[in-house]
Design an enzyme around this catalytic site. Structure first.
Site, PDB file in Angstrom:
ATOM      1  N   ASP A  99      -0.085   4.060  -2.648  1.00 22.86           N
ATOM      2  CA  ASP A  99       1.077   4.089  -1.773  1.00 22.86           C
ATOM      3  C   ASP A  99       2.393   3.826  -2.502  1.00 22.86           C
ATOM      4  O   ASP A  99       3.455   4.191  -1.993  1.00 22.86           O
ATOM      5  CB  ASP A  99       0.898   3.088  -0.631  1.00 22.86           C
ATOM      6  CG  ASP A  99      -0.136   3.566   0.381  1.00 22.86           C
ATOM      7  OD1 ASP A  99      -0.233   4.783   0.562  1.00 22.86           O
ATOM      8  OD2 ASP A  99      -0.838   2.737   0.971  1.00 22.86           O
ATOM      9  N   TYR A 119      -0.559   2.935   8.490  1.00 22.13           N
ATOM     10  CA  TYR A 119      -0.547   1.520   8.109  1.00 22.13           C
ATOM     11  C   TYR A 119       0.870   0.984   7.943  1.00 22.13           C
ATOM     12  O   TYR A 119       1.768   1.691   7.481  1.00 22.13           O
ATOM     13  CB  TYR A 119      -1.295   1.299   6.790  1.00 22.13           C
ATOM     14  CG  TYR A 119      -2.789   1.371   6.915  1.00 22.13           C
ATOM     15  CD1 TYR A 119      -3.481   0.475   7.733  1.00 22.13           C
ATOM     16  CD2 TYR A 119      -3.522   2.328   6.223  1.00 22.13           C
ATOM     17  CE1 TYR A 119      -4.850   0.542   7.863  1.00 22.13           C
ATOM     18  CE2 TYR A 119      -4.896   2.405   6.343  1.00 22.13           C
ATOM     19  CZ  TYR A 119      -5.561   1.513   7.161  1.00 22.13           C
ATOM     20  OH  TYR A 119      -6.919   1.580   7.286  1.00 22.13           O
TER      21      TYR A 119
END
Length: 472
Positions: free
Chosen positions: A332, A416
């Site tokens: 990420d 998320y």
């Protein structure tokens, strides 16, 4: 006539808007105004440690003068040169004061070299997919409830397979959402479709449509075959809303207000160049598009504790070996950039008390400096008991509360949310805290089946086993 003295920014201060624009214009000038460019990042390139340490030493000892050598301020620029057939990725370093291009490297597309994804690219991905005839044909294999709409979450693909021969590929997870509720926040993760479109990002063409395995543990590793007749896979699906106005049950009403009040304001001090002082601590803050909040030159009682503190990567490997789930692993920070994905924080929602917010500046696709409001919040909070002792002879207890100073930011990557916090306390300690929240990543599973690769969390919904691994 008095000549005004121009004080150069601190070597660790973020680029001023003038420096930002000067770096962008230097790149445009190098290629010519008619060459289309796509800017990915423009931010301060931190000085080499060996060059910066003498300056910091002079600053710490109070010997900093106008004659103290300062490292050259440089901007790091990542961008694509757009051609008819490809996007050629460049990394450049520009003198922030003069606009001179000090280096400019074309990153070759051989050996699977490709740039990180950009928030702008993520936003465009769904539109490119929905224009594809391949995607439209695949969607016809499933019957969706009346009034529902398609939506596709972009995902990194990882390194291409040997037979792909394409250096930059993006994949998408397909869902449908209940548009009848007339609310853009209705939860599409309750309705996954077992399809993944795979796109060559350079040409925006769909390479193929991957079919996903939807069976249970007894059904092996093979994906579900394409269907000639439309299948209704949502007959037993139920909504899983999270927005308060969409919930069937009212919010809890049995809690009385809890107010965090600092009537005299906060105890920390923020200087214009993002020098932060609290109790015996001092450090500088910058915001990186890749790492989010970065803390520099952390000192306690003017003693150096850490030269630099940040998160370096976050990876999420999924434990479902069935193809194509073997490629479901996000990096990420490196793939998307947690700084570019940072939330704009709000008082009373993300932080409580006397808050100071810090904005960030990132380039739009054309290199225009674009402000992202309130991506980092600075605040104090009560941390419980710091120390206590009771004299058993007198039964008198003496207690000291722990006050913590928190640097916090939150990033959203598709489903998320990640909460990152650096906490400083009054005993000389630093705590690095990470929390994951948001939605679990889900795929479809056939009615009545179970899988050793995850947990069934709702009818037809499998939350796959996975880990979140943070590195700082």
């Amino acid at each position: 006539m008095t000549v005004p003295v121009v004080v150069a920014p601190h070597p660790l201060a973020e680029l001023t808007q003038l420096e930002f624009i000067q770096a962008r214009d230097a790149i445009i000038k190098a290629h010519g105004p008619d060459q289309p460019l796509f800017f990915r990042t423009i931010y301060l390139q931190e000085p080499a440690k060996a060059e910066l340490l003498p300056f910091l030493e002079a600053e710490h000892t109070g010997h900093l003068t106008d004659a103290t050598p300062r490292p050259t301020r440089t901007a790091f620029v990542e961008y694509d040169v757009l051609t008819a057939k490809a996007q050629v990725f460049h990394r450049a370093v520009v003198n922030a004061a003069t606009g001179q291009v000090l280096s400019n490297e074309e990153v070759p597309r051989t050996n699977n070299g490709f740039p990180h994804y950009n928030v702008n690219e993520f936003q465009l991905f769904e539109g490119h997919c929905m224009k594809s005839e391949k995607v439209q044909e695949a969607l016809k294999e499933y019957t969706i409830p009346e009034g529902f709409e398609y939506c596709i979450d972009p995902w990194p693909y990882g390194g291409p397979d040997e037979d792909d021969g394409i250096p930059k590929v993006m994949q998408g997870l397909v869902f449908v959402r209940d548009a009848r509720k007339n609310n853009p926040d209705t939860n599409h993760y309750a309705y996954p479709l077992p399809l993944i479109p795979v796109m060559d990002w350079s040409t925006k063409e769909i390479i193929r449509i991957d079919r996903l395995p939807t069976g249970g543990s007894e059904d092996g590793m093979e994906p579900s075959p394409a269907s000639k007749e439309p299948r209704n896979i949502f007959a037993k699906s139920v909504p899983a809303e999270y927005a308060p106005e969409l919930l069937d049950i009212p919010p809890r009403a049995d809690l009385k207000p809890l107010n965090v009040v600092q009537p005299e304001g906060a105890s920390f001090k923020i200087h214009p160049d993002n020098l932060i002082e609290w109790q015996k601590w001092r450090f500088r803050l910058s915001i990186s598009p890749r790492e989010g909040a970065v803390l520099h030159d952390i000192c306690y009682e003017n003693r150096s504790v850490l030269y630099r503190l940040s998160y370096s990567e976050l990876t999420v490997p999924y434990g479902d070996p069935r193809a194509p789930f073997h490629r479901k692993q996000a990096f990420d920070f490196g793939d998307g950039g947690i700084g570019r994905a940072a939330n704009s924080l709000k008082l009373g929602c993300d932080c409580l008390g006397a808050i100071h917010y810090v904005d960030a500046c990132f380039p739009a696709a054309d290199g225009t400096p674009t402000k992202l409001d309130s991506v980092v919040c600075l605040h104090e909070q009560d941390g419980g008991i710091l120390w206590k002792h009771t004299n058993f002879r007198t039964d008198r207890g003496v207690v000291a509360r722990m006050r913590e100073f928190v640097v916090q930011f939150i990033g959203t990557l598709a489903n998320y949310e990640y909460i990152f916090a650096f906490k400083f306390d009054q005993a000389g300690g630093i705590t690095v805290e990470t929390r994951a929240t948001g939605m679990v990543s889900v795929v479809g599973i056939e009615d009545g089946k179970t899988s050793k690769y995850g947990n069934v969390v709702s009818p037809g919904i499998l939350a796959q086993n996975h880990q979140h691994i943070f590195a700082s």
